[in-house]
Write a protein that holds these residues in place. Structure first.
Motif, PDB file in Angstrom:
ATOM      1  N   LYS A  60      -5.836  -4.150  -7.207  1.00 31.73           N
ATOM      2  CA  LYS A  60      -7.103  -3.669  -7.763  1.00 31.73           C
ATOM      3  C   LYS A  60      -8.114  -4.809  -7.872  1.00 31.73           C
ATOM      4  CE  LYS A  60      -8.899  -0.585 -11.290  1.00 31.73           C
ATOM      5  NZ  LYS A  60      -8.561   0.288 -12.441  1.00 31.73           N
ATOM      6  N   SER A  61      -7.621  -5.989  -8.246  1.00 31.37           N
ATOM      7  CA  SER A  61      -8.510  -7.149  -8.363  1.00 31.37           C
ATOM      8  C   SER A  61      -9.034  -7.604  -7.003  1.00 31.37           C
ATOM      9  CB  SER A  61      -7.766  -8.313  -9.041  1.00 31.37           C
ATOM     10  OG  SER A  61      -7.385  -7.972 -10.346  1.00 31.37           O
ATOM     11  N   CYS A  62      -8.150  -7.588  -6.007  1.00 29.98           N
ATOM     12  CA  CYS A  62      -8.521  -8.091  -4.686  1.00 29.98           C
ATOM     13  C   CYS A  62      -9.340  -7.090  -3.874  1.00 29.98           C
ATOM     14  CB  CYS A  62      -7.279  -8.469  -3.896  1.00 29.98           C
ATOM     15  SG  CYS A  62      -6.404  -9.922  -4.494  1.00 29.98           S
ATOM     16  N   PHE A  63      -8.970  -5.802  -3.960  1.00 33.88           N
ATOM     17  CA  PHE A  63      -9.543  -4.820  -3.042  1.00 33.88           C
ATOM     18  C   PHE A  63     -10.282  -3.670  -3.731  1.00 33.88           C
ATOM     19  CE2 PHE A  63      -5.621  -6.596  -1.121  1.00 33.88           C
ATOM     20  CZ  PHE A  63      -6.224  -7.354  -0.136  1.00 33.88           C
ATOM     21  N   GLY A  64     -10.383  -3.732  -5.062  1.00 35.04           N
ATOM     22  CA  GLY A  64     -11.209  -2.765  -5.781  1.00 35.04           C
ATOM     23  C   GLY A  64     -10.599  -1.395  -5.947  1.00 35.04           C
ATOM     24  N   ALA A  65      -9.320  -1.261  -5.682  1.00 31.31           N
ATOM     25  CA  ALA A  65      -8.665   0.040  -5.862  1.00 31.31           C
ATOM     26  C   ALA A  65      -7.185  -0.191  -6.128  1.00 31.31           C
ATOM     27  CB  ALA A  65      -8.835   0.914  -4.627  1.00 31.31           C
ATOM     28  N   ASN A  66      -6.619   0.613  -7.030  1.00 37.27           N
ATOM     29  CA  ASN A  66      -5.185   0.456  -7.262  1.00 37.27           C
ATOM     30  C   ASN A  66      -4.406   1.166  -6.155  1.00 37.27           C
ATOM     31  OD1 ASN A  66      -5.022   3.223  -7.941  1.00 37.27           O
ATOM     32  ND2 ASN A  66      -5.428   2.777 -10.093  1.00 37.27           N
ATOM     33  N   LEU A  67      -3.128   0.880  -6.087  1.00 35.79           N
ATOM     34  CA  LEU A  67      -2.312   1.401  -4.995  1.00 35.79           C
ATOM     35  C   LEU A  67      -2.170   2.921  -5.067  1.00 35.79           C
ATOM     36  CD1 LEU A  67       0.504  -1.304  -4.852  1.00 35.79           C
ATOM     37  CD2 LEU A  67      -1.435  -1.030  -3.302  1.00 35.79           C
ATOM     38  N   GLU A  68      -2.121   3.480  -6.285  1.00 36.10           N
ATOM     39  CA  GLU A  68      -1.997   4.933  -6.400  1.00 36.10           C
ATOM     40  C   GLU A  68      -3.139   5.647  -5.684  1.00 36.10           C
ATOM     41  OE1 GLU A  68      -1.752   2.796  -8.930  1.00 36.10           O
ATOM     42  OE2 GLU A  68      -0.404   3.513 -10.516  1.00 36.10           O
ATOM     43  N   ASP A  69      -4.364   5.197  -5.953  1.00 37.75           N
ATOM     44  CA  ASP A  69      -5.524   5.849  -5.344  1.00 37.75           C
ATOM     45  C   ASP A  69      -5.528   5.682  -3.829  1.00 37.75           C
ATOM     46  OD1 ASP A  69      -6.412   6.691  -7.807  1.00 37.75           O
ATOM     47  OD2 ASP A  69      -7.738   4.973  -8.112  1.00 37.75           O
ATOM     48  N   LYS A  70      -5.143   4.499  -3.352  1.00 33.35           N
ATOM     49  CA  LYS A  70      -5.119   4.255  -1.909  1.00 33.35           C
ATOM     50  C   LYS A  70      -4.051   5.119  -1.231  1.00 33.35           C
ATOM     51  CE  LYS A  70      -5.693   0.021  -0.381  1.00 33.35           C
ATOM     52  NZ  LYS A  70      -7.021   0.085   0.238  1.00 33.35           N
ATOM     53  N   LEU A  71      -2.877   5.231  -1.872  1.00 37.38           N
ATOM     54  CA  LEU A  71      -1.809   6.045  -1.291  1.00 37.38           C
ATOM     55  C   LEU A  71      -2.186   7.522  -1.260  1.00 37.38           C
ATOM     56  CD1 LEU A  71       1.309   4.344  -2.916  1.00 37.38           C
ATOM     57  CD2 LEU A  71       0.737   4.360  -0.478  1.00 37.38           C
ATOM     58  N   LYS A  72      -2.863   7.992  -2.296  1.00 39.83           N
ATOM     59  CA  LYS A  72      -3.287   9.400  -2.341  1.00 39.83           C
ATOM     60  C   LYS A  72      -4.224   9.734  -1.181  1.00 39.83           C
ATOM     61  CE  LYS A  72      -2.821  10.027  -7.348  1.00 39.83           C
ATOM     62  NZ  LYS A  72      -3.539  10.168  -8.635  1.00 39.83           N
TER      63      LYS A  72
END
Length: 321
Positions: A60-72
């Motif tokens: 989230k710090s590096c890419f502005g999104a947590n993994l849950e949101d990206k995986l969804k």
């Protein structure tokens, strides 16, 4: 509850763990057109839960999104559900499982039983706190409203977290419990469930293990057989879960996994939740017991009942050294 040494399948990376590098690998797996599912499988199964939490925070710090949101945005179906469960903080997972079992129309009593009957006092205290923090509701209140009768009584008793955890065994109390259980079941017309409730919810693991042995010696019958004949429905399932788990945790969960895959169709939610919950605790023991009980490797059984990337991740989780 169980005091014996336990072996999970998922382990921490150790000194080589680099959360920023792992977060970068996740980002690369979901960047641009297409998704590298193999990389996602390797990353999720190759890190323990605490490491996944660090990776998620760094992502989230590096890419502005947590993994849950990206995986969804990249995945779907049971594969996505399994991935999201693996990303959930372990301290919150049991609370989430209980909420899932009670939300919407109908209640999944078997999931309530599996979670609540297998937790120590301290684990139960954590679950109640997390449930309140996440959902703003009282776990006991929800259980009271979603269940009834003797099932409700035993579940409410267990979530109090008052099981004796002393190592000292009192032979007089054990003999009295055996007598009380016999008088409340086999030796009377009907069943006094309150006696079963008190003994199964309050006595220590070591005490109950001895009670089961003494009962067998005195009455030539396992307490499980008595419960099966004297009770019914979800109350029977709850009492049996307590007895089976205290006797042999690995055998209990091996049976639960087998039931999740038996017959037509797979109870995927149950399968996912058990594998995730036990992966760092005793899933290796469970897999060994599964082979002993059903003469089939657990990864093979899962592979036969699932498909696609969902199957690949489940099999990897159950087959790690």
């Amino acid at each position: 509850m169980a005091a014996s040494y336990r072996q999970g399948t998922v382990k921490a990376c150790g000194p080589d763990f680099n959360p920023e590098s792992a977060a970068q690998a996740f980002h690369k797996a979901m960047k641009g057109l297409g998704t590298d599912e193999k990389a996602i499988i390797n990353l999720l199964s190759g890190h323990c839960n605490s490491e996944r939490q660090e990776i998620n925070a760094i992502s989230k710090s590096c890419f502005g999104a947590n993994l849950e949101d990206k995986l969804k945005g990249e995945l779907g179906g049971h594969f996505l559900e399994l991935c999201l469960c693996l990303l959930m903080p372990s301290c919150q997972f049991d609370a989430w499982c209980l909420h899932q079992a009670m939300k919407g129309i109908g209640t999944k009593e078997i999931r309530l039983i599996e979670v609540i009957s297998t937790k120590s006092n301290s684990e139960m205290a954590t679950i109640k706190t997390e449930y309140k923090n996440i959902y703003g509701r009282d776990l006991e209140g929800d259980i009271v409203s979603e269940t009834s009768g003797h099932l409700r009584n035993i579940l409410v008793s267990l979530i109090q977290g008052r099981r004796d955890e002393e190592c000292y065994l009192n032979s007089d109390v054990m003999k009295q419990d055996v007598k009380d259980l016999f008088e409340a079941g086999e030796n009377m017309l009907g069943t006094d469930e309150s006696v079963f409730n008190k003994v199964l919810a309050l006595r220590s693991v070591g005490h109950l293990q001895e009670v089961f042995k003494i009962y067998r010696q005195q009455h030539q019958q396992d307490l499980e057989a008595v419960i099966a004949s004297e009770t019914s429905g979800d109350t029977k399932e709850a009492y049996l879960a307590i007895v089976k788990y205290i006797k042999d945790p690995a055998a209990y969960f091996a049976e639960c996994l087998h039931k999740s895959m038996a017959g037509i169709g797979t109870r995927d939610e149950r399968l996912i939740q058990i594998v995730v919950d036990r992966s760092e605790l005793d899933l290796k023991d469970i897999a060994e017991k599964y082979m002993e009980m059903y003469k089939k490797a657990l990864p093979t059984a899962i592979a036969d009942d699932t498909s696609g990337d969902y199957r690949k991740l489940l099999v990897r989780l159950t087959n790690l050294n």
